[in-house]
Design an enzyme around this catalytic site. Structure first.
Site, PDB file in Angstrom:
ATOM      1  N   GLY A 134       0.860  -1.389   0.120  1.00  0.00           N
ATOM      2  CA  GLY A 134      -0.070  -0.186   0.015  1.00  0.00           C
ATOM      3  C   GLY A 134       0.946   1.352   0.114  1.00  0.00           C
ATOM      4  N   GLY A 157       2.707   3.414   1.528  1.00  0.00           N
ATOM      5  CA  GLY A 157       3.246   3.469   2.798  1.00  0.00           C
ATOM      6  C   GLY A 157       3.861   5.202   3.072  1.00  0.00           C
ATOM      7  N   ASP A 181       9.109   5.184   7.985  1.00  0.00           N
ATOM      8  CA  ASP A 181       8.788   6.367   8.585  1.00  0.00           C
ATOM      9  C   ASP A 181       8.093   7.250   7.656  1.00  0.00           C
ATOM     10  OD1 ASP A 181      10.531   6.946   6.384  1.00  0.00           O
ATOM     11  OD2 ASP A 181      12.269   7.816   7.708  1.00  0.00           O
ATOM     12  N   GLY A 182       7.516   6.762   6.559  1.00  0.00           N
ATOM     13  CA  GLY A 182       6.798   7.619   5.613  1.00  0.00           C
ATOM     14  C   GLY A 182       7.367   8.536   4.929  1.00  0.00           C
ATOM     15  N   ASP A 196       3.957  -4.329  -7.658  1.00  0.00           N
ATOM     16  CA  ASP A 196       3.318  -3.116  -6.997  1.00  0.00           C
ATOM     17  C   ASP A 196       3.970  -1.840  -7.757  1.00  0.00           C
ATOM     18  OD1 ASP A 196       5.621  -4.511  -5.404  1.00  0.00           O
ATOM     19  OD2 ASP A 196       5.449  -2.497  -4.266  1.00  0.00           O
ATOM     20  N   ASN A 197       4.926  -2.146  -8.530  1.00  0.00           N
ATOM     21  CA  ASN A 197       5.419  -0.780  -9.162  1.00  0.00           C
ATOM     22  C   ASN A 197       5.076  -1.011 -10.653  1.00  0.00           C
ATOM     23  OD1 ASN A 197       6.860   0.012  -6.684  1.00  0.00           O
ATOM     24  ND2 ASN A 197       8.587  -1.199  -7.624  1.00  0.00           N
TER      25      ASN A 197
HETATM   26  P1  AMP Z   1       9.092   0.577  -3.228  1.00  0.00           P
HETATM   27  O1  AMP Z   1      10.184  -0.666  -3.238  1.00  0.00           O
HETATM   28  O2  AMP Z   1       9.816   1.743  -2.920  1.00  0.00           O
HETATM   29  O3  AMP Z   1       7.929   0.592  -4.300  1.00  0.00           O
HETATM   30  O4  AMP Z   1       8.139   0.505  -1.722  1.00  0.00           O
HETATM   31  C1  AMP Z   1       7.564  -0.691  -1.595  1.00  0.00           C
HETATM   32  C2  AMP Z   1       6.517  -0.504  -0.455  1.00  0.00           C
HETATM   33  O5  AMP Z   1       7.198   0.060   0.813  1.00  0.00           O
HETATM   34  C3  AMP Z   1       5.596   0.722  -0.836  1.00  0.00           C
HETATM   35  O6  AMP Z   1       4.454   0.195  -0.337  1.00  0.00           O
HETATM   36  C4  AMP Z   1       6.031   1.832  -0.064  1.00  0.00           C
HETATM   37  O7  AMP Z   1       5.044   2.668   0.009  1.00  0.00           O
HETATM   38  C5  AMP Z   1       6.757   1.291   1.091  1.00  0.00           C
HETATM   39  N1  AMP Z   1       7.956   2.215   1.691  1.00  0.00           N
HETATM   40  C6  AMP Z   1       9.109   2.217   0.866  1.00  0.00           C
HETATM   41  N2  AMP Z   1       9.674   3.219   1.606  1.00  0.00           N
HETATM   42  C7  AMP Z   1       8.915   3.592   2.689  1.00  0.00           C
HETATM   43  C8  AMP Z   1       9.255   4.547   3.825  1.00  0.00           C
HETATM   44  N3  AMP Z   1      10.401   5.293   3.890  1.00  0.00           N
HETATM   45  N4  AMP Z   1       8.103   4.732   4.695  1.00  0.00           N
HETATM   46  C9  AMP Z   1       6.974   4.097   4.542  1.00  0.00           C
HETATM   47  N5  AMP Z   1       6.657   3.185   3.294  1.00  0.00           N
HETATM   48  C10 AMP Z   1       7.647   3.095   2.660  1.00  0.00           C
HETATM   49 MG    MG Z   2       6.585   1.015  -4.977  1.00  0.00          MG
END
Ligand code: AMP
Ligand code: MG
Length: 499
Positions: free
Chosen positions: A95, A97, A129-130, A256-257
């Site tokens: 989701g 994040g 940390d969002g 998810d990407n």
């Molecule tokens: P990504 O590999 O960047 O597509 O991230 C995979 C998942 O991790 C997605 O759901 C992102 O929203 C979540 N995510 C990545 N980095 C963070 C972060 N610093 N804080 C919260 N969620 C994260």
């Molecule tokens: Mg992603």
């Protein structure tokens, strides 16, 4: 003295079509404010797409709005839920994040959703940390706009807002928020989410939302969901051809990407091919090399099969779901790839063995590893015929990219023989090749240089790069340096998922 008065802001009218879906699809929540935000970069082109006034871009409220500190009237912020396969393994629920969808708007230029990335935790943050750091936000901002400049389907970026808040990654960095803009942010994983939970109703609601909002033509088909799946598959095939033709490597092609609209989505540890190696791994965290350059078309197809499986409750027949991919993906990818490669090579007519010649070209690149972008750009300026000229001199610029010049000469002779089979005015052919082979791509070292200066609060390099990458096919003498091979200091640059 009184503070200067600014005219009231003219803000977009939101229509928030995603928020009109039932609440199980997302969690409503406001972004978490960032203290003393400042502008790092703005894309005027995206501001134009959204219809934002030049006054708004200059307004002192602008960084407050796009850091998520000030909620725009009509905005209905939310974080969406999705799931997905990461590195080939089912990861369950993920989701947004660290993404807040502020809302959607419609104007004569299309339907646009505006999303803040890095504006704080959500229920999908999984302990993280969002936030997003300045480095990764600048990379996403510049690359989204660079891909748009190259003519490749992509999410866009309006701006990067920074703040001097420390963020812990491998080292401590500072926070930033990148504002992304796209017709929609629905992912393959958004469908996998509901399919994995046997929630047929939500699956259908999501598919109906995508069809009605973005692909109304699918309604005409006997099975609109089958038509949607075929549409996604075709667009994904074309997207992969575009990536391969410019040497773009996404780095984290998890489901998810992957965008349901066929857009390049979620810029992280991406890279552009420099010294050619089809096995190049641009993501330092990809230990198995799942997402190498050469694997991208296969991985996209694998991801499409995951999507097809998620569509089963809508299509009913496993055979039909698989056929939706098999009938469309390979042909879309191959046709687009051959078209783009022929344009890059200056071959006007499709000769029956183009595929063989394209294969030979990649063989040459793999064996001798010239810089991918420079190879095609330099080739564009070579004459089709040598007629008595000293070929070593005429071809010097291309030969200089090779240690083994006789290998280059041999390939050039084959190339010229093919050009002779597809006669074309040479000036026209060169112009067409220059329009197909970018001079400027977002090389890692260019992004890194802009990031290092931005960390020192000098954002001029972000602006300069954005200006340059807006017109990647044009000669821009003031940016000649940006077309160069990476300097020595950049040889050890690594990018990972950490952002
Ligand atoms: P990504 O590999 O960047 O597509 O991230 C995979 C998942 O991790 C997605 O759901 C992102 O929203 C979540 N995510 C990545 N980095 C963070 C972060 N610093 N804080 C919260 N969620 C994260
Ligand atoms: Mg992603």
């Amino acid at each position: 003295m009184n503070a200067p008065e600014f005219p009231p802001l003219e803000l977009p009218d939101f229509d928030n079509s995603f928020a009109a879906l039932p609440e199980v699809f997302y969690t409503r929540l406001n972004p978490l404010p960032l203290p003393e935000p400042y502008v790092v970069g703005i894309s005027d082109e995206v501001a134009g797409l959204l219809g934002l006034s030049p006054e708004l871009l200059q307004h002192p409220e602008f960084p407050e709005i796009f850091a998520g500190n000030r909620i725009l009237p009509g905005s209905d912020p939310l974080a969406a839920v999705y799931s997905g396969h990461q590195f080939g393994i089912w990861a369950g629920q993920l989701g947004d994040g660290r993404a807040h969808l502020l809302g959607g708007l419609r104007n004569e230029r299309g339907h646009w959703e505006i999303q803040l990335k890095g504006a704080g935790r959500t229920p999908y943050s999984r302990g993280a940390d969002g936030r997003a750091v300045l480095r990764s936000s600048i990379r996403e901002f510049l690359c989204s706009e660079a891909m748009a400049g190259l003519g490749i389907p992509t999410t866009r970026a309006l701006c990067v807002i920074g703040a001097d808040v420390p963020i812990r990654r491998e080292e401590t960095e500072t926070a930033a928020v990148v504002t992304r803009v796209a017709p929609g942010f629905v992912r393959f994983g958004s469908f996998e989410h509901w399919a994995s939970r046997d929630r047929g109703l939500e699956l259908q609601q999501l598919a109906d939302y995508v069809i009605d909002t973005f692909r109304p033509e699918c309604r005409e088909a006997a099975n609109p969901y089958d038509a949607l799946l075929r549409d996604v598959s075709r667009r994904t095939g074309e997207l992969m051809a575009h990536w391969m033709a410019v040497g773009f490597m996404h780095g984290v092609m998890n489901t998810d990407n992957m965008s349901i609209l066929g857009l390049t989505l979620d810029y992280g540890p991406f890279g552009f091919m420099e010294a050619f190696d089809a096995g190049h791994i641009c993501n330092h965290s990809d230990h198995q090399g799942r997402y190498t350059y050469r694997n991208q078309p296969h991985v996209a197809q694998w991801n499409l099969y995951c999507l097809a499986e998620a569509f089963l409750p809508l299509i009913k027949s496993p055979k039909q779901a698989r056929e939706a991919i098999d009938d469309t993906y390979g042909t879309a990818f191959e046709a687009a790839f051959e078209r783009l490669m022929c344009a890059k090579l200056g071959l006007r007519e499709a000769l029956d063995d183009n595929e063989t010649f394209i294969g030979q070209t990649f063989g040459l690149l793999q064996q001798h590893r010239p810089d991918f972008t420079l190879f095609f750009r330099t080739l564009s300026r070579l004459p089709a015929e040598i007629d008595g000229r000293d070929s070593a001199k005429t071809d010097a610029a291309l030969r200089d990219l090779f240690v083994d010049r006789t290998a280059c000469d041999a390939w050039l002779a084959t190339w010229r023989a093919r050009l002779a089979q597809t006669p074309w005015d040479d000036a026209e052919r060169q112009a067409a090749m220059l329009a197909a082979n970018p001079k400027y791509v977002l090389r890692n070292w260019l992004a890194e240089k802009a990031i290092r200066q931005a960390k020192e609060k000098d954002f001029s390099e972000v602006r300069r790069l954005l200006t340059c990458l807006r017109n990647p096919y044009a000669e821009q003498p003031e940016f000649e340096d940006y077309a160069a091979l990476p300097p020595d200091w950049a040889s050890g640059l690594e990018v990972s998922c950490s952002s």
